[in-house]
Design a protein around this motif. Sequence first.
Motif, PDB file in Angstrom:
ATOM      1  N   CYS A 193       0.829  -1.218   0.000  1.00 22.69           N
ATOM      2  CA  CYS A 193       0.000   0.000   0.000  1.00 22.69           C
ATOM      3  C   CYS A 193       0.868   1.276   0.000  1.00 22.69           C
ATOM      4  CB  CYS A 193      -0.921  -0.003   1.203  1.00 22.69           C
ATOM      5  SG  CYS A 193      -1.922   1.493   1.279  1.00 22.69           S
ATOM      6  N   ILE A 205     -11.680  -3.014  -5.111  1.00 23.81           N
ATOM      7  CA  ILE A 205     -11.689  -1.559  -4.943  1.00 23.81           C
ATOM      8  C   ILE A 205     -12.482  -1.017  -6.121  1.00 23.81           C
ATOM      9  CG2 ILE A 205     -10.316   0.555  -4.815  1.00 23.81           C
ATOM     10  CD1 ILE A 205      -9.658  -1.181  -2.460  1.00 23.81           C
ATOM     11  N   CYS A 253      -7.838   5.586   1.629  1.00 22.25           N
ATOM     12  CA  CYS A 253      -7.437   4.827   0.434  1.00 22.25           C
ATOM     13  C   CYS A 253      -7.479   5.735  -0.801  1.00 22.25           C
ATOM     14  CB  CYS A 253      -8.399   3.652   0.281  1.00 22.25           C
ATOM     15  SG  CYS A 253      -8.289   2.786  -1.274  1.00 22.25           S
ATOM     16  N   ILE A 254      -6.457   5.632  -1.665  1.00 22.61           N
ATOM     17  CA  ILE A 254      -6.432   6.458  -2.888  1.00 22.61           C
ATOM     18  C   ILE A 254      -6.908   5.652  -4.102  1.00 22.61           C
ATOM     19  CG2 ILE A 254      -4.648   8.052  -2.090  1.00 22.61           C
ATOM     20  CD1 ILE A 254      -2.633   6.327  -3.751  1.00 22.61           C
ATOM     21  N   GLY A 255      -7.304   4.410  -3.893  1.00 23.77           N
ATOM     22  CA  GLY A 255      -7.901   3.628  -4.975  1.00 23.77           C
ATOM     23  C   GLY A 255      -6.920   3.125  -6.012  1.00 23.77           C
ATOM     24  N   CYS A 256      -5.637   2.941  -5.635  1.00 28.54           N
ATOM     25  CA  CYS A 256      -4.640   2.511  -6.619  1.00 28.54           C
ATOM     26  C   CYS A 256      -4.799   1.042  -7.005  1.00 28.54           C
ATOM     27  CB  CYS A 256      -3.233   2.743  -6.071  1.00 28.54           C
ATOM     28  SG  CYS A 256      -2.851   1.654  -4.681  1.00 28.54           S
ATOM     29  N   ALA A 257      -5.470   0.280  -6.174  1.00 26.33           N
ATOM     30  CA  ALA A 257      -5.751  -1.147  -6.422  1.00 26.33           C
ATOM     31  C   ALA A 257      -4.511  -2.038  -6.390  1.00 26.33           C
ATOM     32  CB  ALA A 257      -6.506  -1.336  -7.730  1.00 26.33           C
ATOM     33  N   LEU A 258      -3.394  -1.544  -5.832  1.00 28.96           N
ATOM     34  CA  LEU A 258      -2.202  -2.417  -5.726  1.00 28.96           C
ATOM     35  C   LEU A 258      -2.478  -3.600  -4.803  1.00 28.96           C
ATOM     36  CD1 LEU A 258       0.719   0.184  -5.584  1.00 28.96           C
ATOM     37  CD2 LEU A 258       0.086  -1.331  -7.467  1.00 28.96           C
ATOM     38  N   CYS A 259      -3.286  -3.359  -3.770  1.00 31.54           N
ATOM     39  CA  CYS A 259      -3.613  -4.466  -2.847  1.00 31.54           C
ATOM     40  C   CYS A 259      -4.460  -5.529  -3.546  1.00 31.54           C
ATOM     41  CB  CYS A 259      -4.322  -3.939  -1.605  1.00 31.54           C
ATOM     42  SG  CYS A 259      -5.802  -2.988  -1.977  1.00 31.54           S
ATOM     43  N   ALA A 316      -4.003   3.292   5.138  1.00 32.98           N
ATOM     44  CA  ALA A 316      -5.194   2.970   4.336  1.00 32.98           C
ATOM     45  C   ALA A 316      -5.642   1.535   4.577  1.00 32.98           C
ATOM     46  CB  ALA A 316      -4.900   3.189   2.857  1.00 32.98           C
ATOM     47  N   ILE A 317      -4.698   0.667   4.946  1.00 33.37           N
ATOM     48  CA  ILE A 317      -5.041  -0.738   5.157  1.00 33.37           C
ATOM     49  C   ILE A 317      -4.184  -1.276   6.296  1.00 33.37           C
ATOM     50  CG2 ILE A 317      -3.451  -1.392   3.261  1.00 33.37           C
ATOM     51  CD1 ILE A 317      -5.281  -3.820   2.734  1.00 33.37           C
ATOM     52  N   VAL A 332      -0.011   4.371   0.471  1.00 32.98           N
ATOM     53  CA  VAL A 332      -0.382   5.305   1.549  1.00 32.98           C
ATOM     54  C   VAL A 332       0.361   4.905   2.812  1.00 32.98           C
ATOM     55  CG1 VAL A 332      -2.278   6.201   2.955  1.00 32.98           C
ATOM     56  CG2 VAL A 332      -2.657   5.711   0.524  1.00 32.98           C
TER      57      VAL A 332
END
Length: 615
Positions: free
Chosen positions: A30, A75, A58-64, A40-41, A32
Amino acid sequence: MQGGLRLRLAVIDYDTCKPKKCSYECIAVCPVNKSGRGVAIEADTASRGKPVIYEDACIGCALCVKACPFDAIYIVNLPMELEEEAVHRYGVNGFKLFRLPIPRDGQVVGLLGRNGTGKTTALRILAGELKPNLGRVEGGEPGWDEILRRFRGSELQTYFKKLVDGKLRIAHKIQYVELVPRRLKGRVRDLLQRADERGIALELAQQVGLDRVLDRDVRQLSGGELQKMLIVAVLSRDANVYIFDEPSSYLDIRERMRMARLIAGAAKPGAYVLVVEHDLAVLDYVSDLVHILYGEPGAYGIVSKPYSTKEGINVFLQGYLPAENIRLRKEPILFRKPAPEAAPATAPGAGREASRRRIVGWTSLRVALDGFTLTSGEGALHGGEVIGVAGPNGIGKTTFVKTLAGVLKPAEGAVYPYVEDLRVSYKPQYISPESLPDATVEQVLKAANPSALAPGSWLNLELVKRMRLDKLLDRRVRTLSGGEMQKVAVAAALAREADVYLLDEPSAYLDVEERVGVARAIRRVVETREAAALVVEHDLMILDYVSDRIMLVSGEPGVRGHVDDPRPVKEGMNLLLQNLGVTVRKDEQTGRPRLNKEGSYLDRMQRARKLYYAV
Ligand code: SF4
């Protein structure tokens, strides 16, 4: 989605998430968290170390999402305005439902959509069984004043006001009828009489053919009988809201028609009727309006505006909702037009089947078994073909296949297999936790055929990826929902190497997209392996879609049955519908079969021309 503020939705499937097996890769990636400017997580000690995502940070990058080896995280960025229409959320990072279907006085409102998009949640809210939290999972649940204000100016406000004031009496038929014997005990007659506030239960029971089982214990009923008992019990209640969650599962085509008429008849002034149904011919027949539920199964669901039934089903199949400017899927669901008909193959070697691998042929047969007699005309099965089998429950379809497989010996006539040691793979009609092994989905599929789990293999693509079983591999089959168990049972049956596949009602509890997916998988398996499939199917649309030929089985369930010769699809469907006393036309836009209303102009015209199946 682009432009404008977005509503961020982070959903974690906690059934699939297994932090002990992955060392929190989602948290490690993440940006963030890594930046040190926020969190964020993180692992939540309150939920046994499972991760929790804070949507505000969360910035919504979807890396997780990409890092999670179990595909447990979604996400999604949705239009911000939707937040005003959030109706319910199952906890932090849980499934979220936006908007509700609108019950209409004196009308049947149908709900159509993928499994996991909130249909049952919407029904439970409208039934007063689940208080909507308006999507708020922290800071205390809203009171009814706030809920009523949320729906101000809409028909839902009037509906909820009546609900809160205790002016709605609700009768609700649940989705999974197999659960009934665990919750109810006693004779069918006593249970029905207890529900009978209108004094009509026994009359309805007779109309639907339940009179023969009235003195049986509820635990002895088949799935179809349980379904009919529940529908009769609900209709016998003196209610003004009638809710039916999948009323056609386990019913044969004649019973579906009968139930559809009874349910449509409940829509009288002063009564609201809501129906969730995946058999589109039934939904089309019974509904005055439909709402479509769309979204990401298991993550979120959005209820569309109401559509006329014809338009709603068609836009759903086309995969695009014009009023909402929403694309449901990349491709439309189109119906294969019946292939050019071959000459009826009444004997092995006839017609176009001559060029195919012959699997088994039979002369006229008579099989006697425990007071039940099965007869048949002559016929044959060829590699690469799917025979749709239509007929009532208990009419001898399994007996027939066991006879073809040599398990049962006919008293008259002969079966002549063309392959040594004919291998049959069978998916029974009823799938319950007890009927499945106490194993994981992965173990069940591996035992059926290890290739089904080999990444890149066609079996893996058709049976695991397309049926979305990859996310369930670690789950124990007995803990799955009815629809998930059905998919596992169908996938395992198709994964096995066999010459003949007998699939008894493979579409029960599946949504429309899953039904079409299963139909495609059946075709792929029989064509690739040059095997034959007998598919017992009560959904007219799927029966037409999957079949190369149709075999009708008629008689008196439990007493005698007759297996007709396999016929070309059009001829078989025409005869089936003639026997049922209904006429069907083709929808011009999508090619789907539509039932004509009894006595309508088209119905009368088609009957006069003996054109029961004008598709
Ligand atoms: Fe972190 Fe959100 Fe990106 Fe997931 S989507 S890695 S929680 S910022």
